[in-house]
Design an enzyme around this catalytic site. Structure first.
Site, PDB file in Angstrom:
ATOM      1  CB  SER A  86      -0.967  -0.067   1.196  1.00  0.00           C
ATOM      2  OG  SER A  86      -2.055   0.803   1.012  1.00  0.00           O
ATOM      3  CG  HIS A 235      -5.609  -2.739   0.675  1.00  0.00           C
ATOM      4  ND1 HIS A 235      -4.855  -2.520  -0.468  1.00  0.00           N
ATOM      5  CD2 HIS A 235      -5.147  -1.862   1.608  1.00  0.00           C
ATOM      6  CE1 HIS A 235      -3.989  -1.536  -0.233  1.00  0.00           C
ATOM      7  NE2 HIS A 235      -4.144  -1.138   1.019  1.00  0.00           N
TER       8      HIS A 235
END
Length: 255
Positions: A86, A235
């Site tokens: 991320s 994610h």
């Protein structure tokens, strides 16, 4: 005098650097580090304003990439495999694009080299709402945060940042600095370089952080890149499907 990020090292061999994401800390990639340390020297870092690293009002990708370069110099690491998740993936990409001699291979977990619309505003508001002169228990912090963040898993992830010093709770991330720099964190690489080294993008099947629309930009900046999709993962793919994630990393490292 240069300030260095907090780091932990484990294992021995060729160097791998692990960089966590927004509101994270180096422990978030612990299950990745543990497996990699069987064959490599792994350096896990806390990004500035996170974990046990220093707090600073400047928080943009050129600066955060330089933080990684400074740690490498401090540890006499000439080049390394760099893996980031991320926001950490954006830091890793920035380092590869601006100081490619430091990056032997690049692994980017569930992020693309694009600018994202703001989508953490509720989280930031919730974290700012935590008043630790009143809140004395983790459960109370969770209840307050639930007014802003309804996803239990996300709250649990965020509350890993709670520290307890003799009964006094505190949040280790510097929320003010993160909030003030949030527009910078949503941005992407601003230069014209491309990184010619081997690159792996790992996407969670159920995540929308890497989309087909990002493909051309990925290939423009990282022409030697390939992609893997972790089935059934979102994610936080490295936490949700750790074995599959580690297999993808190991396959890329040995190819």
């Amino acid at each position: 005098m240069t300030k260095f990020l907090n780091y932990q090292q484990s294992g021995s061999g060729k160097d791998i650097i692990l960089i966590h994401g927004l509101f994270g800390r180096l422990e978030n990639l612990g299950m990745v580090a543990k497996v990699l340390a069987e064959n490599y020297r792994v350096t896990s870092v806390d990004v500035r304003n996170h974990g046990d690293s220093f707090h600073d009002s400047v928080m943009d990708y050129p600066t955060m990439a330089q933080d990684i370069a400074d740690v490498m110099q401090h540890l006499a690491i000439n080049n390394a495999v760099v893996l980031g998740h991320s926001m950490g993936g954006k830091i890793a990409m920035e380092l590869a694009l601006t100081q490619p001699e430091l990056v032997e291979k690049l692994i980017v977990a569930d992020i693309a080299p694009v600018e994202y619309p703001p989508h953490h505003n509720q989280i930031i508001a919730g974290l700012k709402s935590l008043d630790f002169s009143i809140i004395t228990k983790r459960k109370e912090a969770d209840e307050k945060l639930s007014e802003y963040v309804d996803n239990t898993g996300v709250r649990q992830f965020l509350l890993r940042n709670l520290s307890n010093n003799n009964g006094q709770l505190a949040f280790v991330c510097n929320i003010e600095n993160i909030a003030n720099n949030y527009p910078n964190i949503m941005k992407t690489y601003q230069g014209k370089n491309s990184y010619q080294g081997p690159t792996l993008f790992i996407k969670g099947e159920n995540s929308d952080y890497i989309l087909p629309a990002h493909r051309n930009e990925i290939l423009r900046l990282f022409p030697q890149s390939r992609a893997r999709i972790i089935q059934g993962a979102g994610h936080w793919l490295h936490a949700e499907k750790t074995s599959a994630f580690n297999r993808s990393v190991e396959s890329f490292l040995t190819s």
